[in-house]
Design an enzyme around this catalytic site. Sequence first.
Site, PDB file in Angstrom:
ATOM      1  N   GLU A 273       0.763  -1.223  -0.068  1.00 19.17           N
ATOM      2  CA  GLU A 273       0.135   0.042   0.131  1.00 19.17           C
ATOM      3  C   GLU A 273       0.921   1.352  -0.087  1.00 19.17           C
ATOM      4  O   GLU A 273       1.943   1.379   0.739  1.00 19.17           O
ATOM      5  CB  GLU A 273      -0.950  -0.066   1.056  1.00 19.17           C
ATOM      6  N   LYS A 332      -9.949   0.126  -2.175  1.00 15.42           N
ATOM      7  CA  LYS A 332      -9.997  -0.151  -0.872  1.00 15.42           C
ATOM      8  C   LYS A 332     -11.317   0.255  -0.398  1.00 15.42           C
ATOM      9  O   LYS A 332     -11.947   1.462  -0.418  1.00 15.42           O
ATOM     10  CB  LYS A 332      -8.897   0.586   0.164  1.00 15.42           C
ATOM     11  N   CYS A 388      -4.367  -3.446   4.030  1.00 11.21           N
ATOM     12  CA  CYS A 388      -4.040  -2.733   5.467  1.00 11.21           C
ATOM     13  C   CYS A 388      -5.029  -2.996   6.317  1.00 11.21           C
ATOM     14  O   CYS A 388      -5.330  -3.911   6.796  1.00 11.21           O
ATOM     15  CB  CYS A 388      -3.578  -1.313   5.404  1.00 11.21           C
TER      16      CYS A 388
END
Length: 530
Positions: A273, A332, A388
């Site tokens: 990321e 995301k 994440c």
Amino acid sequence: MLGARWRVCGRIGAAIIAGLLIFASFPPRTCWYLAPVGIAILALVARDAARPRGGFGYGLLAGLGFFLPLLPWTGIYVGPVPWLALSVACAIYIGLFGLLTRVLTILPGWPLWAALAWTLTEWLRSSFPFGGFPWGRLAFGQADGWYLPIAMLGGAPLVSFAVALTGTALAGLIVHARNRSRAGNRRAIVAAAVVVVIIPIAGVTLRAALPAPDDGDRSITVATIQGSVPRLGLDFNAQRRAVLDNHIRRTEELARAVAAGTATQPDVVIWPENSSDIDPLRNVDAYDEITATARAVRAPILVGAVLLNDDRTDTNSVIAWDATGPGERHDKKIIQPFGEYLPMRGFFRHFSSYADRAGYFVPGHGSGVVRVRPGRGGDPVAIGVATCYEVAFDRAFEDSIRAGAGLLTVPTNNATFGDSDMTYQQLAMSRVRAVEHGRALAVAATTGVSAIITADGQVRQQTAEFVPAALEAKLPLRHDTTVASEVGPLPEVVLCILAAAVTVVAAFRWRKARVSRPIDEDVIGDPVID
């Protein structure tokens, strides 16, 4: 009166110790067995409270003992206020567990109902407010423990329930043992002892059912790149070009090693990321450099990129990028409040000068899968992506598995959390997810720890922190599904419904008992009705 005060002081100390024991069960420590002990102590303290509000207070203290040392990384670069506020907010849910436990002790078989109450409060904390904060679920402290294989049956919620039930059953065993003169206590002692023993043994037994690390339909070679960053902190991406260059440079080194025959040709390369905080879809230089790097390594690269939208918001994306340019991408979907975006920005601006440093990210959409064609040819590979913060949420990889993911990856950026336990806590989550879905998993982190995790939750390789590195491994693609993948959120839904139903029954009985008879304490501090 003096004896009652001493009992209260003892319970306060015991509650704090209970929270500290639960904290000590989490990575980077491997003392997973302390979690049920902490739950047992908390259940005993809450049960001995004179009233439900006392149970809440003791639970709140235990929650502070747990979350204050667990979450200091949230305030490393923004000061103590966010850390303290988040810790208190999470501790309130542990307080709710204490309150519910005190009410539920009025029912026969209360250790079971108390464990259900833990599941309910974990679900609430993982859902509300602002989408919830699942960090610190009991399951995420069990990556090295006997309970881990239970994840294949019901995911993280069932692991948490198993740990909580072991603890509450241990508390029940202690209660019945000290009151063994009461009728029926022998049977209760035996039942509690059986639960305390059989649950961890069941976890150990299930380990034999986990897939072998190399079993699968076919295998591909995966490379993860850890480029590192110029400096840690919130402003690490002020040198965005340097971050991108670090990942390009380390990938080019891998390409030269492949050409020299000292490394295996990868089928896919995974960057972390924020490896390109320069939007490569808008910046020609970044576009060309990433394309050239994919051409040099002769494999598609999953590029973690920040994309600038037309309305000036940002999208955190993972883009499959090959020698011809960008392909499929995962935007995301679960973004971090107070980090990637700030809810009620105008309100919180009054409390912290850091409010305007929170991002303007918006959630994406999609299946949680990107498809790439392996560098050495063959059919496209579906890779499940949880970026994440997403890995903490059950639904992230549930979506990926439903979309056909044969391999999982967690691209993450830990540079904003410095040299803290955060990266190890997140690595443990990835290990739980690998077992939950029976998939190999690759973690790619900007500053570490990057890792290769097998489907049985073991870490096959991992990097050191804060150094450029690359990992390569031959990983199997699997399309068999675990029970947890098949049933999805159903176990948690059932457990929470049962918890809510039994709480209603207990509340009615509690209210009826209060109306008919006063509640007092006996000489040993146990709540009784007389």
